[in-house]
Design a protein around this motif. Structure first.
Motif, PDB file in Angstrom:
ATOM      1  N   PRO A  27       0.804  -1.228   0.000  1.00 43.07           N
ATOM      2  CA  PRO A  27       0.000   0.000   0.000  1.00 43.07           C
ATOM      3  C   PRO A  27       0.835   1.274   0.000  1.00 43.07           C
ATOM      4  N   ALA A  28       1.982   1.260   0.675  1.00 44.28           N
ATOM      5  CA  ALA A  28       2.828   2.461   0.716  1.00 44.28           C
ATOM      6  C   ALA A  28       3.364   2.784  -0.674  1.00 44.28           C
ATOM      7  N   ARG A  31       0.381   4.107  -2.770  1.00 46.10           N
ATOM      8  CA  ARG A  31       0.060   5.480  -2.365  1.00 46.10           C
ATOM      9  C   ARG A  31       1.114   6.457  -2.881  1.00 46.10           C
ATOM     10  N   SER A  32       2.374   6.085  -2.735  1.00 47.19           N
ATOM     11  CA  SER A  32       3.464   6.943  -3.207  1.00 47.19           C
ATOM     12  C   SER A  32       3.371   7.166  -4.716  1.00 47.19           C
ATOM     13  N   ASP A  81      -9.245   9.566  -5.420  1.00 45.19           N
ATOM     14  CA  ASP A  81     -10.195   8.533  -5.018  1.00 45.19           C
ATOM     15  C   ASP A  81      -9.486   7.199  -4.770  1.00 45.19           C
ATOM     16  N   ILE A  83      -6.404   6.811  -3.773  1.00 46.52           N
ATOM     17  CA  ILE A  83      -5.681   6.930  -2.496  1.00 46.52           C
ATOM     18  C   ILE A  83      -6.652   6.698  -1.336  1.00 46.52           C
ATOM     19  N   LYS A  84      -7.845   7.276  -1.426  1.00 46.17           N
ATOM     20  CA  LYS A  84      -8.829   7.088  -0.373  1.00 46.17           C
ATOM     21  C   LYS A  84      -9.202   5.611  -0.241  1.00 46.17           C
ATOM     22  N   MET A  86      -7.302   3.014  -1.070  1.00 44.68           N
ATOM     23  CA  MET A  86      -6.152   2.307  -0.510  1.00 44.68           C
ATOM     24  C   MET A  86      -6.055   2.570   0.993  1.00 44.68           C
ATOM     25  N   ASN A  87      -6.386   3.757   1.416  1.00 41.05           N
ATOM     26  CA  ASN A  87      -6.287   4.143   2.827  1.00 41.05           C
ATOM     27  C   ASN A  87      -7.344   3.421   3.676  1.00 41.05           C
ATOM     28  N   ASN A  88      -8.460   3.055   3.046  1.00 42.44           N
ATOM     29  CA  ASN A  88      -9.561   2.405   3.771  1.00 42.44           C
ATOM     30  C   ASN A  88      -9.480   0.885   3.729  1.00 42.44           C
ATOM     31  N   ARG A  89      -8.415   0.322   3.208  1.00 43.50           N
ATOM     32  CA  ARG A  89      -8.282  -1.148   3.102  1.00 43.50           C
ATOM     33  C   ARG A  89      -7.995  -1.760   4.432  1.00 43.50           C
TER      34      ARG A  89
END
Length: 89
Positions: A27-28, A31-32, A81, A83-84, A86-89
Motif C-alpha cells: 500500500p505504501a 500510495r506513493s 479517489d 488513495i482514499k 487504498m487508505n480504507n483497506r
C-alpha cells in the motif's frame, strides 16, 4: 483490411485462476505512486493554465486548453479517489 492485434503475454504475467493476493500489494508503494501521478498531472495543469494566460490566443486554442485542463483535473480526482480506497483497506 483489418488485422487482429496479437499480443503475446508471458505466462508469468498472467494472473490466471489464482488472482493476486492483496498481501502482495504494498500500500505504501501504491500510495506513493498515486501521489507522484497527482504531482505530474498538477504540473501539467499548471502548464496548461500558464498557456491560457497568453494575450494572443485563438478561441480554438482556448477550447483545447479547457479540455486538456479538465482531463488533467479528472485524472487527478481519480487518483485521489484511489488513495482514499487504498487508505480504507
Amino acid at each position: 483490411m483489418f488485422e487482429k492485434l496479437h499480443v503475446d503475454f508471458p505466462a508469468s504475467a498472467s494472473m490466471g485462476r489464482d488472482m493476486a493476493d492483496d498481501d502482495e500489494i504494498d500500500p505504501a508503494k501504491v500510495r506513493s505512486g498515486l501521489f507522484a501521478l497527482i504531482t505530474a498531472r498538477l504540473e501539467d495543469a499548471h502548464e496548461i493554465a500558464v498557456k491560457g494566460q497568453a494575450t494572443k490566443i485563438s478561441v480554438q486554442d482556448i477550447g483545447d486548453l479547457v479540455v486538456d485542463l479538465r482531463s488533467a483535473l479528472d485524472e487527478t480526482t481519480i487518483h485521489i479517489d484511489a488513495i482514499k480506497l487504498m487508505n480504507n483497506r
